[in-house]
Scaffold this motif. Structure first.
Motif, PDB file in Angstrom:
ATOM      1  N   SER A 255      33.636  38.969  19.528  1.00 40.57           N
ATOM      2  CA  SER A 255      33.606  37.639  20.133  1.00 40.57           C
ATOM      3  C   SER A 255      33.464  37.811  21.637  1.00 40.57           C
ATOM      4  N   ALA A 256      32.491  37.138  22.215  1.00 37.22           N
ATOM      5  CA  ALA A 256      32.239  37.303  23.649  1.00 37.22           C
ATOM      6  C   ALA A 256      31.509  36.078  24.181  1.00 37.22           C
ATOM      7  N   GLY A 257      31.276  36.099  25.476  1.00 34.99           N
ATOM      8  CA  GLY A 257      30.460  35.076  26.094  1.00 34.99           C
ATOM      9  C   GLY A 257      29.049  35.577  26.314  1.00 34.99           C
ATOM     10  N   ILE A 298      14.576  39.028  26.187  1.00 36.41           N
ATOM     11  CA  ILE A 298      15.174  38.843  24.853  1.00 36.41           C
ATOM     12  C   ILE A 298      14.680  37.543  24.237  1.00 36.41           C
ATOM     13  N   ALA A 299      14.542  36.491  25.051  1.00 34.48           N
ATOM     14  CA  ALA A 299      14.021  35.220  24.540  1.00 34.48           C
ATOM     15  C   ALA A 299      12.574  35.371  24.087  1.00 34.48           C
ATOM     16  N   ARG A 300      11.798  36.117  24.849  1.00 29.93           N
ATOM     17  CA  ARG A 300      10.392  36.338  24.500  1.00 29.93           C
ATOM     18  C   ARG A 300      10.265  37.058  23.151  1.00 29.93           C
ATOM     19  N   LEU A 301      11.200  37.961  22.882  1.00 29.79           N
ATOM     20  CA  LEU A 301      11.158  38.731  21.635  1.00 29.79           C
ATOM     21  C   LEU A 301      11.734  37.969  20.453  1.00 29.79           C
ATOM     22  N   GLY A 302      12.467  36.886  20.736  1.00 35.37           N
ATOM     23  CA  GLY A 302      13.021  36.076  19.654  1.00 35.37           C
ATOM     24  C   GLY A 302      14.485  36.304  19.368  1.00 35.37           C
ATOM     25  N   GLY A 303      15.212  37.020  20.245  1.00 34.76           N
ATOM     26  CA  GLY A 303      16.640  37.220  20.061  1.00 34.76           C
ATOM     27  C   GLY A 303      17.016  38.688  20.055  1.00 34.76           C
ATOM     28  N   ILE A 304      18.317  38.949  20.010  1.00 39.91           N
ATOM     29  CA  ILE A 304      18.817  40.324  20.098  1.00 39.91           C
ATOM     30  C   ILE A 304      18.373  41.153  18.899  1.00 39.91           C
ATOM     31  N   GLU A 305      18.493  40.604  17.701  1.00 44.69           N
ATOM     32  CA  GLU A 305      18.118  41.366  16.513  1.00 44.69           C
ATOM     33  C   GLU A 305      16.638  41.732  16.532  1.00 44.69           C
ATOM     34  N   GLU A 323      22.868  47.201  14.257  1.00 42.38           N
ATOM     35  CA  GLU A 323      22.614  48.333  13.377  1.00 42.38           C
ATOM     36  C   GLU A 323      23.683  48.499  12.300  1.00 42.38           C
ATOM     37  N   ASN A 324      24.920  48.137  12.620  1.00 41.56           N
ATOM     38  CA  ASN A 324      26.029  48.331  11.681  1.00 41.56           C
ATOM     39  C   ASN A 324      26.493  47.024  11.036  1.00 41.56           C
ATOM     40  N   GLU A 325      25.683  45.971  11.211  1.00 43.27           N
ATOM     41  CA  GLU A 325      25.945  44.675  10.577  1.00 43.27           C
ATOM     42  C   GLU A 325      27.337  44.136  10.907  1.00 43.27           C
ATOM     43  N   VAL A 326      27.716  44.263  12.162  1.00 42.58           N
ATOM     44  CA  VAL A 326      28.969  43.693  12.644  1.00 42.58           C
ATOM     45  C   VAL A 326      28.679  42.294  13.180  1.00 42.58           C
ATOM     46  N   PRO A 327      29.225  41.257  12.565  1.00 40.98           N
ATOM     47  CA  PRO A 327      28.931  39.891  13.021  1.00 40.98           C
ATOM     48  C   PRO A 327      29.514  39.627  14.414  1.00 40.98           C
ATOM     49  N   TYR A 328      28.809  38.822  15.194  1.00 39.72           N
ATOM     50  CA  TYR A 328      29.283  38.502  16.537  1.00 39.72           C
ATOM     51  C   TYR A 328      29.096  37.020  16.810  1.00 39.72           C
ATOM     52  N   VAL A 329      29.941  36.520  17.704  1.00 38.74           N
ATOM     53  CA  VAL A 329      29.837  35.144  18.181  1.00 38.74           C
ATOM     54  C   VAL A 329      29.752  35.196  19.697  1.00 38.74           C
ATOM     55  N   LEU A 330      28.677  34.654  20.253  1.00 37.16           N
ATOM     56  CA  LEU A 330      28.523  34.529  21.692  1.00 37.16           C
ATOM     57  C   LEU A 330      28.676  33.052  22.051  1.00 37.16           C
ATOM     58  N   LEU A 340      21.063  33.463  26.524  1.00 32.93           N
ATOM     59  CA  LEU A 340      20.382  34.186  25.457  1.00 32.93           C
ATOM     60  C   LEU A 340      20.155  33.282  24.257  1.00 32.93           C
ATOM     61  N   PRO A 341      19.104  33.511  23.473  1.00 32.97           N
ATOM     62  CA  PRO A 341      18.859  32.690  22.278  1.00 32.97           C
ATOM     63  C   PRO A 341      20.011  32.742  21.279  1.00 32.97           C
ATOM     64  N   ASP A 342      20.764  33.857  21.258  1.00 29.61           N
ATOM     65  CA  ASP A 342      21.864  34.027  20.310  1.00 29.61           C
ATOM     66  C   ASP A 342      23.126  33.281  20.716  1.00 29.61           C
ATOM     67  N   THR A 343      23.190  32.775  21.938  1.00 29.69           N
ATOM     68  CA  THR A 343      24.402  32.144  22.452  1.00 29.69           C
ATOM     69  C   THR A 343      24.546  30.719  21.919  1.00 29.69           C
TER      70      THR A 343
END
Length: 427
Positions: A255-257, A298-305, A323-330, A340-343
């Motif tokens: 969990s992060a910002g 990162i936005a141009r590429l479509g996100g972190i993944e 890579e290790n399928e650890v879920p995150y919340v930004l 970021l697109p993931d935020t």
């Protein structure tokens, strides 16, 4: 003329300080008390029982005192069922609604105490009853054993904005039992040290060893470790060590910002964090723009993944999460660049995502982030083991003051703490 009610305290109420706090609450709020019965536990594991009569000048003053005593674990004697009232409209609760603590809580419905699901502070209690319709107000009932209701009745928490018209909301203090955590009965065992508040003079190595042992135990029992990250992890040089811990399988959620993720990704793309080379401490030309360039890329590429899949991002904490399928919340904030697109930019949506993480966690590591630590701490039950690490003691103190009293505070440099924890875990 005075009004009075009798309350009961039971457990290790002397050495945990509960009894003294309850006496102090009554006196500080202008009431009086009379101890009617007092049985002291005679050996290490024996519980103490105290029955006392609480008096006040008015019903309103007495209700206020009983509310505070309830928060400390006192239960009104001669129990009655909780009073329920339907929410008048969406997002609106009855005037006298019960505001929850983060301690294990039980609500008496139809003569039976039902354990509250997903305990969280500063919420309303909602009763969902199985079977035929009942009146909105619950009357007296017979005593029953503790535990879940045999007829399928549920009691759970809801944040106020999620309350729906017609929800049965618990009001007042009647029929509610709170069980604050007590001091461990021995000094050994995992997290037996979590009793000392905040100090910069504790032996860091031994505490880190305890934390590592707890993380191993959680993993062996298929538990869940949540890490709450601040940008200082990247600035101070702790990023690679945290990435190693994620890769080794000791982290189950992050969990992060927006800021933490941006600086972590910037370190991979440009070798800087907020425009500063974290190894040489030099300021490359246009380095101050690296963070916004990172967001754009990162936005141009479509996100972190997508950036990881394309091989653009190939190291760091966010890389290891993917890579290790650890879920995150930004969770975003009004200060974010980009983001970021993931935020998650909707604050209520972000709260719900954090809440889901918090309810699954068995151990939470809060690493050098004040606001995010408090946000996650507000969603945690008091039974969740919590460690807060920051170079600033005020960060840890504020977390404790906001209700996360179960947290142990370590005042140390995060850039030192994480590598030491990594070494302890991986060796």
């Amino acid at each position: 003329m005075t009004v009075a009610r009798t309350v009961e305290l039971e457990g290790h109420i002397i050495d945990s300080g509960t009894m003294g706090m309850c006496f102090g609450v009554v006196m500080d709020m202008g009431g009086e008390f009379e101890v009617e019965e007092f049985e002291v536990g005679r050996h290490k594991h024996a519980e103490t029982y105290c029955r006392m009569r609480v008096m006040a000048e008015t019903e309103e003053e007495l209700r206020a005192i009983l509310h505070e005593l309830n928060q400390q674990g006192a239960t009104v004697a001669d129990p009655r069922d909780a009073t329920l009232e339907a929410a008048p409209e969406d997002g609106v609760v009855p005037v006298e609604f019960y505001s929850t603590t983060n301690h294990p809580t039980y609500v008496r419905v139809d003569g039976e105490y039902v354990e509250v699901e997903d305990v969280e502070m500063d919420c309303a209690l909602i009763v969902e009853r199985a079977g035929p319709e009942y009146p909105q107000e619950v009357g007296d009932g017979d005593d029953a054993d503790d535990g879940e209701s045999d007829d399928g009745t549920r009691v759970y928490t809801k944040v106020l904005n999620a309350v729906e018209e017609g929800d049965l909301v618990v009001t007042g203090e009647t029929g509610i039992r709170v069980e604050p955590p007590e001091r461990p009965r021995n000094g050994g065992g995992s997290f037996g040290f979590m009793q000392g508040g905040v100090s910069s003079e504790r032996p860091s190595a031994s505490l880190i060893e305890e934390i590592a042992n707890e993380m191993r135990e959680v993993r062996e029992n298929d538990g869940n470790v949540l890490v709450v990250c601040g940008p200082a992890i990247v600035h101070s040089g702790g990023r690679n060590a945290l990435a190693d811990i994620v890769r080794a399988g000791y982290i189950d959620g992050l969990s992060a910002g927006n800021g933490f993720a941006v600086h972590d990704l910037e370190r991979d793309l440009y070798g800087t964090s907020l425009g500063v080379d974290t190894e040489s401490l030099e300021h490359p030309r246009k380095g101050h723009k690296h963070h916004i360039y990172t967001i754009s890329e990162i936005a141009r590429l479509g996100g972190i993944e997508a950036a990881v899949d394309d091989g653009i991002i190939d190291e760091g904490v966010m890389y290891e999460c993917i890579e290790n399928e650890v879920p995150y919340v930004l969770a975003g904030s009004i200060r974010d660049d980009g983001p970021l697109p993931d935020t998650i930019t909707d604050s209520l949506e972000a709260q719900d995502a954090i809440r889901e993480q918090a309810q699954e966690a068995d151990l939470v590591l809060m690493l050098s982030t004040l606001l995010h630590s408090v946000a996650v701490g507000n969603c945690l039950p008091s039974t969740t083991k919590t460690v807060c690490v920051d170079i600033n003691p005020a960060t840890v103190t504020q977390l404790l003051d906001r209700g996360s009293a179960q947290a142990i505070g370590m005042v140390t440099d995060i850039g030192t703490f994480i590598p030491m924890l990594r070494d302890e875990l991986l060796e």
